[in-house]
Design a protein around this motif. Structure first.
Motif, PDB file in Angstrom:
ATOM      1  N   LEU A   1       0.826  -1.207   0.000  1.00 12.97           N
ATOM      2  CA  LEU A   1       0.000   0.000   0.000  1.00 12.97           C
ATOM      3  C   LEU A   1       0.860   1.256   0.000  1.00 12.97           C
ATOM      4  O   LEU A   1       0.527   2.240  -0.662  1.00 12.97           O
ATOM      5  CB  LEU A   1      -0.944  -0.002   1.209  1.00 12.97           C
ATOM      6  CG  LEU A   1      -2.183  -0.895   1.063  1.00 12.97           C
ATOM      7  CD1 LEU A   1      -2.893  -1.037   2.396  1.00 12.97           C
ATOM      8  CD2 LEU A   1      -3.126  -0.331   0.018  1.00 12.97           C
TER       9      LEU A   1
ATOM     10  N   GLU B   1       0.825   4.174  -2.766  1.00 10.03           N
ATOM     11  CA  GLU B   1       0.654   5.602  -2.443  1.00 10.03           C
ATOM     12  C   GLU B   1       1.637   6.439  -3.242  1.00 10.03           C
ATOM     13  O   GLU B   1       1.279   7.452  -3.821  1.00 10.03           O
ATOM     14  CB  GLU B   1       0.955   5.836  -0.957  1.00 10.03           C
ATOM     15  CG  GLU B   1       0.002   5.169  -0.015  1.00 10.03           C
ATOM     16  CD  GLU B   1      -1.153   6.062   0.344  1.00 10.03           C
ATOM     17  OE1 GLU B   1      -0.919   7.266   0.492  1.00 10.03           O
ATOM     18  OE2 GLU B   1      -2.276   5.543   0.459  1.00 10.03           O
TER      19      GLU B   1
ATOM     20  N   ALA C   1      -9.404   8.939   5.481  1.00  7.16           N
ATOM     21  CA  ALA C   1      -7.972   9.091   5.198  1.00  7.16           C
ATOM     22  C   ALA C   1      -7.376   7.754   4.770  1.00  7.16           C
ATOM     23  O   ALA C   1      -6.560   7.691   3.851  1.00  7.16           O
ATOM     24  CB  ALA C   1      -7.244   9.620   6.430  1.00  7.16           C
ATOM     25  N   ASN C   2      -7.816   6.680   5.425  1.00  8.12           N
ATOM     26  CA  ASN C   2      -7.276   5.358   5.088  1.00  8.12           C
ATOM     27  C   ASN C   2      -7.561   4.964   3.648  1.00  8.12           C
ATOM     28  O   ASN C   2      -6.762   4.267   3.031  1.00  8.12           O
ATOM     29  CB  ASN C   2      -7.859   4.291   6.030  1.00  8.12           C
ATOM     30  CG  ASN C   2      -7.111   4.240   7.339  1.00  8.12           C
ATOM     31  OD1 ASN C   2      -5.976   4.693   7.422  1.00  8.12           O
ATOM     32  ND2 ASN C   2      -7.746   3.709   8.363  1.00  8.12           N
ATOM     33  N   CYS C   3      -8.741   5.369   3.118  1.00  7.62           N
ATOM     34  CA  CYS C   3      -8.972   5.012   1.711  1.00  7.62           C
ATOM     35  C   CYS C   3      -8.886   6.238   0.817  1.00  7.62           C
ATOM     36  O   CYS C   3      -9.483   6.274  -0.256  1.00  7.62           O
ATOM     37  CB  CYS C   3     -10.258   4.231   1.499  1.00  7.62           C
ATOM     38  SG  CYS C   3     -11.551   4.454   2.656  1.00  7.62           S
ATOM     39  N   ASP C   4      -8.142   7.212   1.245  1.00  7.64           N
ATOM     40  CA  ASP C   4      -8.021   8.469   0.516  1.00  7.64           C
ATOM     41  C   ASP C   4      -7.593   8.271  -0.934  1.00  7.64           C
ATOM     42  O   ASP C   4      -8.269   8.730  -1.865  1.00  7.64           O
ATOM     43  CB  ASP C   4      -7.014   9.362   1.251  1.00  7.64           C
ATOM     44  CG  ASP C   4      -6.900  10.718   0.599  1.00  7.64           C
ATOM     45  OD1 ASP C   4      -7.958  11.344   0.401  1.00  7.64           O
ATOM     46  OD2 ASP C   4      -5.774  11.140   0.285  1.00  7.64           O
ATOM     47  N   SER C   5      -6.483   7.559  -1.139  1.00  6.35           N
ATOM     48  CA  SER C   5      -5.990   7.465  -2.517  1.00  6.35           C
ATOM     49  C   SER C   5      -6.896   6.598  -3.372  1.00  6.35           C
ATOM     50  O   SER C   5      -7.049   6.854  -4.555  1.00  6.35           O
ATOM     51  CB  SER C   5      -4.555   6.968  -2.585  1.00  6.35           C
ATOM     52  OG  SER C   5      -4.163   6.388  -1.393  1.00  6.35           O
TER      53      SER C   5
ATOM     54  N   GLN D   1     -13.287  10.451   9.794  1.00  6.14           N
ATOM     55  CA  GLN D   1     -12.209  11.076   9.013  1.00  6.14           C
ATOM     56  C   GLN D   1     -11.023  10.134   8.869  1.00  6.14           C
ATOM     57  O   GLN D   1     -10.363  10.097   7.831  1.00  6.14           O
ATOM     58  CB  GLN D   1     -11.748  12.367   9.695  1.00  6.14           C
ATOM     59  CG  GLN D   1     -12.589  13.560   9.267  1.00  6.14           C
ATOM     60  CD  GLN D   1     -12.125  14.848   9.927  1.00  6.14           C
ATOM     61  OE1 GLN D   1     -11.389  14.827  10.906  1.00  6.14           O
ATOM     62  NE2 GLN D   1     -12.579  15.969   9.381  1.00  6.14           N
ATOM     63  N   GLU D   2     -10.773   9.402   9.928  1.00  3.97           N
ATOM     64  CA  GLU D   2      -9.656   8.464   9.888  1.00  3.97           C
ATOM     65  C   GLU D   2      -9.869   7.412   8.804  1.00  3.97           C
ATOM     66  O   GLU D   2      -8.933   7.081   8.059  1.00  3.97           O
ATOM     67  CB  GLU D   2      -9.573   7.786  11.246  1.00  3.97           C
ATOM     68  CG  GLU D   2      -8.229   7.245  11.586  1.00  3.97           C
ATOM     69  CD  GLU D   2      -8.255   6.736  13.014  1.00  3.97           C
ATOM     70  OE1 GLU D   2      -8.528   7.553  13.918  1.00  3.97           O
ATOM     71  OE2 GLU D   2      -8.047   5.537  13.204  1.00  3.97           O
TER      72      GLU D   2
END
Lengths: 232, 549
Positions: A33, A37, A100-104, A96-97
């Motif tokens: 991962l 990124e 953020a974890n699946c942001d990309s 939000q966390e």
């Protein structure tokens, strides 16, 4: 459920082997991962084919991540060994966390998430378990939505309500039917299993005589699938 | 949400993986963090924290060879290299329960599970920093050892309304207890519990009740929590005090065994269990717990040679009943002892002790020749320099001699020890287990108490309780003839009242046989022994004639 299978040659139990392997897989996945990124950061320089490949990689990696968590969860459930660790959390932090974890993943798939949650809204739950449910659903949305997702948390009838709705085609009828089942059928598939785990997580959250619940439906804020989790 | 003060931060990133270290460092630099230091292993991390104060330490849990992340935090705590205003977070792919529970033992400010991307890491870091900054005056006051000031700051924060109410309340409750502000502590915990039953507030309230002397109420609350949430480790820790108060070392051992089963990687609890089982003469449990203590102690700042020696002693004492387990203990203990001089600087006495224990282990492994050889060799060094050996060394010699069946010499040495240490209670306590009757004040009182309790059970016809009581007493004082006879009497009482049981009779006869070896006609208890023996014989004969179901 997972049975204790003992390897004939020595005293090693299969679940134990599995637990160790899952740990290793998670470490590998972590590296995978983080490399992904790095590639995604340069995605603006990539051509459409590469972007497409990148997006598939992201989705599948996120799914493996989620599946591994579920495997560990099932292992604990099979041993009757899952005790929720309840504390008070701000919903905005938890949600939000996970975003953020699946942001990309969300970014490469061009999904916009509309987060609706009061900054000061807090509730009591096991953050690891609930985070996993939210994460898994966001990964699903990334796959099935057309580009818009609403993530909402609010108090409703004295319970915490977390809703995730998308603008996709909604759940197919067989899934809506499956969701009604209280037990895992003898022949089960992965959607059965997902739903079973999510529901167990919800039910592990209790307060006096109430316990958590979940439901799936079509419609919702954007007309697609609607996932709702309620916790007392 | 964005953290405004990156420019003033000093951060340490600890990871054996170059990749992750560099990624995190780059991210921090892009956020404008003033200084980012790196460490590739635990030793470097500790050294860095000793040299300067960090605002944030991000540390992987597994760090390859040497210390792991938990041992880093353990040492930072113990040496006070981290101030209250510093933040320490684990960043780890290890998410197994035992690792997480062990990591929580030293209360890190965060536990971030890998895989974690830059955005998530930044978010969690910022949240930690914002909370720290909000609580900074209170944390500084705690660093300055002014709990009263810290309390005032926290009270003000809470009454002004803060996002960090829960964190403030947790801290405030602890401070109230430390400063004996019992009334305020009660209001705080009860207030929290009115909203929702959360473990930390129940444990806090239970601790308060202990401090106020309401032991039973407190223990009831703690047992309930453990039943509901067996992972609540603080509940075990607080509950232990009640067992200690009542001198219930057997119950305490059971509680610790349960705690260690739930959280197996805790060095502290394994060590506590090991020494307690040693005190309770429960060699298999002691050997198991010492083995884990030794393993977990590798690279820890709390590694102690005494744990290693005790592992050897308890392994040698595990009886042949548990053959396979015992073999493993002996093998591991021997390997461990043989490598001791590489891990520690051994004193003369520690070298001798190692030899004596090794002799016992060889014997237990069935290698009598080697056992005698090692004992003779070790004894040849003893007293060679005209110096008297330490008590522990002489005691090891006594055990080695008894094991080898050299009873006459063993008894001579033991008698000499009793003479030399007659005024040393601690030493006497260690000798008591070898003696027919204890000499230390503590153990004499204990025997008296247990006997009184057992006899009162017996008189009330609670034979099962009486048996349990004397069985426990016998474990503590295996050579005590009075306890043996009491146990026999309890067995016969049970059989007379509830009917014949072959199993009980077998136990009873075994005890009687041991007593027979200990007792001679001059013993004031001999008459009682003879009577009990006759009773047992007639029960046995009666059972053969007319078996009672």
């Amino acid at each position: 459920m997972i049975q204790e299978i003992h390897m004939s040659s020595d005293n090693v139990s299969f679940p134990q082997v599995l637990a160790t392997s899952v740990q290793d897989m998670k470490s590998s996945l972590s590296m995978l991962l983080s490399s992904l990124e790095t590639i995604s950061e340069q995605s603006k320089e990539l051509d459409e084919n590469q972007r497409q490949a990148c997006s598939i990689l992201h989705y599948e990696a996120a799914r493996i991540n989620s599946e591994l968590f579920q495997l560990q969860l099932l292992h604990k459930l099979s041993k009757n060994d899952l005790v929720p660790q309840i504390d008070e959390y701000y919903l905005i932090d938890t949600l939000q966390e996970q975003l953020a974890n699946c942001d990309s993943l969300l970014e490469v798939r061009g999904v916009e998430v509309d987060l609706q949650c009061d900054e000061d809204f807090s509730w009591y739950f096991d953050s690891e378990l609930i985070s996993a449910v939210v994460y898994k659903n966001l990964v699903n949305c990334a796959r099935y939505s057309k580009g818009r997702v609403q993530l909402l948390a609010e108090e409703s009838d004295g319970q915490l309500l977390i809703s995730i709705s998308d603008d996709g085609n909604g759940y197919p009828p067989f899934m809506l039917e499956q969701a009604e089942l209280k037990q895992l059928p003898e022949q089960f598939n992965s959607t059965h299993l997902d739903h079973f785990c999510n529901r167990r997580i919800a039910e592990l959250h209790t307060k006096q005589n109430e316990c958590g619940s979940l439901s799936i439906a079509n419609g919702g804020a954007y007309g697609g699938g609607l996932f709702q989790l309620r916790l007392p | 949400m964005s953290y405004p003060n990156y420019g003033s931060l000093r951060m340490l990133v600890v990871d054996d993986f170059d990749n992750f270290r560099v990624t995190v460092a780059k991210l921090m630099q892009s956020l404008g963090v003033a200084a980012v230091d790196m460490a590739v292993n635990g030793t470097q991390a500790v050294r860095a924290c000793r040299a300067r104060r960090y605002d944030v330490v991000l540390c992987d849990f597994s760090l390859g060879q040497g210390k792991n992340g938990q041992q880093v935090l353990e040492e930072l705590h113990q040496e006070k290299y981290l101030s209250k205003t510093s933040l320490f977070a684990f960043v780890s792919a290890e998410s197994s329960r035992s690792v997480v529970l062990a990591a929580n033992e030293f209360e890190p400010d965060g536990y971030f599970t890998k895989p974690i991307n830059a955005k998530a890491l930044q978010q969690r870091l910022e949240r930690m920093l914002l909370q720290r900054d909000a609580m900074l005056p209170a944390l500084r006051a705690m660093d300055d050892n002014s709990p009263e000031d810290a309390i005032a700051h926290l009270q003000e924060l809470i009454s002004n309304g803060t996002r960090y109410t829960t964190a403030c309340q947790k801290l405030l409750g602890q401070l109230y207890l430390e400063t004996e502000n019992f009334a305020l502590a009660e209001i705080l915990y009860e207030g929290v519990l009115e909203g929702r039953r959360v473990d930390w507030a129940v444990v806090g309230l239970a601790k308060l009740k202990q401090l106020q002397g309401m032991w039973e109420e407190s223990s009831k609350m703690l047992r309930e929590i453990i039943l509901e949430n067996p992972l609540c480790m603080t509940a075990y820790d607080v509950l232990m005090a009640d067992y200690e108060r009542r001198g219930d070392s057997i119950g305490l051992q059971q509680l610790l065994q349960k705690a260690v089963k739930v959280s197996p990687l805790s060095l502290r609890r394994n060590r506590e269990l090991a020494y307690l089982a040693l005190k309770n003469n429960d060699s298999p449990v002691a050997a198991g717990a010492f083995r884990k203590t030794v393993r977990l102690g590798t690279n820890s700042c709390n590694d102690d040679i005494e744990n290693h020696l005790q592992f050897g002693r308890s392994a040698a004492a595990v009886s042949g009943d548990e053959q396979e387990e015992s073999r493993d203990f002996l093998r591991d203990a021997l390997i461990n002892l043989e490598s001791l001089d590489r891990r520690f600087e051994l004193s003369e006495d520690e070298k001798l002790q190692t030899g004596l224990i090794e002799s016992r282990i060889y014997l237990a492994q069935g290698n009598t020749r080697k056992a005698k050889e090692v004992l003779a060799q070790t004894e040849s060094y003893m007293g060679a320099d005209g110096r008297r050996q330490e008590f522990e060394t002489e005691l090891d010699r006594v055990y080695a001699l008894f094991d080898l069946g050299e009873n006459t010499r063993a008894k001579q040495c033991l008698a000499e020890l009793v003479r030399l240490y007659e005024n040393d209670q601690k030493a006497l306590e260690k000798l008591d287990v070898l003696l027919d009757e204890p000499l230390s004040e503590e153990n004499r009182a204990k025997v008296k108490d247990i006997n009184r309790e057992g006899i009162s059970f017996y008189k009330n016809h609670q034979y099962e309780d009486a048996i349990n009581c004397f069985v426990q007493a016998r474990q503590l004082f295996p050579n005590h003839v009075g306890i043996m006879l009491n146990l026999v009497q309890a067995y016969t009482g049970h059989i007379k009242a509830f009917g014949f049981s072959a199993e009980r009779m077998l136990h009873c006869e075994k005890v009687l046989q041991t007593a027979e070896q200990k007792i001679d006609v001059d013993n004031p208890q001999f008459e009682r022994f003879r009577q009990l023996r006759d009773i047992c014989r007639s029960i046995s004969q009666g059972s053969r004639r007319a078996p009672i179901e």
